[in-house]
Design a protein around this motif. Sequence first.
Motif, PDB file in Angstrom:
ATOM      1  N   SER A  56       0.819  -1.206   0.000  1.00  0.00           N
ATOM      2  CA  SER A  56       0.000   0.000   0.000  1.00  0.00           C
ATOM      3  C   SER A  56       0.853   1.257   0.000  1.00  0.00           C
ATOM      4  N   PHE A  59       0.087   3.066   3.283  1.00  0.00           N
ATOM      5  CA  PHE A  59       0.815   2.489   4.418  1.00  0.00           C
ATOM      6  C   PHE A  59       2.279   2.936   4.384  1.00  0.00           C
ATOM      7  N   ASP A  60       2.877   2.872   3.195  1.00  0.00           N
ATOM      8  CA  ASP A  60       4.267   3.295   3.058  1.00  0.00           C
ATOM      9  C   ASP A  60       4.444   4.758   3.485  1.00  0.00           C
ATOM     10  N   ILE A  63       2.698   5.194   7.627  1.00  0.00           N
ATOM     11  CA  ILE A  63       3.207   4.314   8.677  1.00  0.00           C
ATOM     12  C   ILE A  63       4.725   4.143   8.583  1.00  0.00           C
TER      13      ILE A  63
END
Length: 94
Positions: A56, A59-60, A63
């Motif tokens: 994702s 996400f990268d 997060i």
Amino acid sequence: GLAAIRFLFAGEWSNVAAVVRAHVEFFYSLGRELKKRRTLHAAYPRYSREGIKKGSVVFDYYIRGKKTFVEGQSIVPHRGAATQVFPHIHDKRQ
């Protein structure tokens, strides 16, 4: 999801509404899109997944803290023209 909650607490009502509309549209069209994907996979069962990012981007970014595509890159290497244009992408020394 989380963006709507953030906008809700910030009192940004038009943004909350936009996120809700986007979620409704996503779930409304999900069945149709999955059917198209199954049809394409059936028609091209040996299609190469080279060069397609795994995971994702969201996400990268949020997060893992990867702020550029190259930092968050976890793709199957593509051995085509992009290698000539962006040779550093496939450089194992990085």
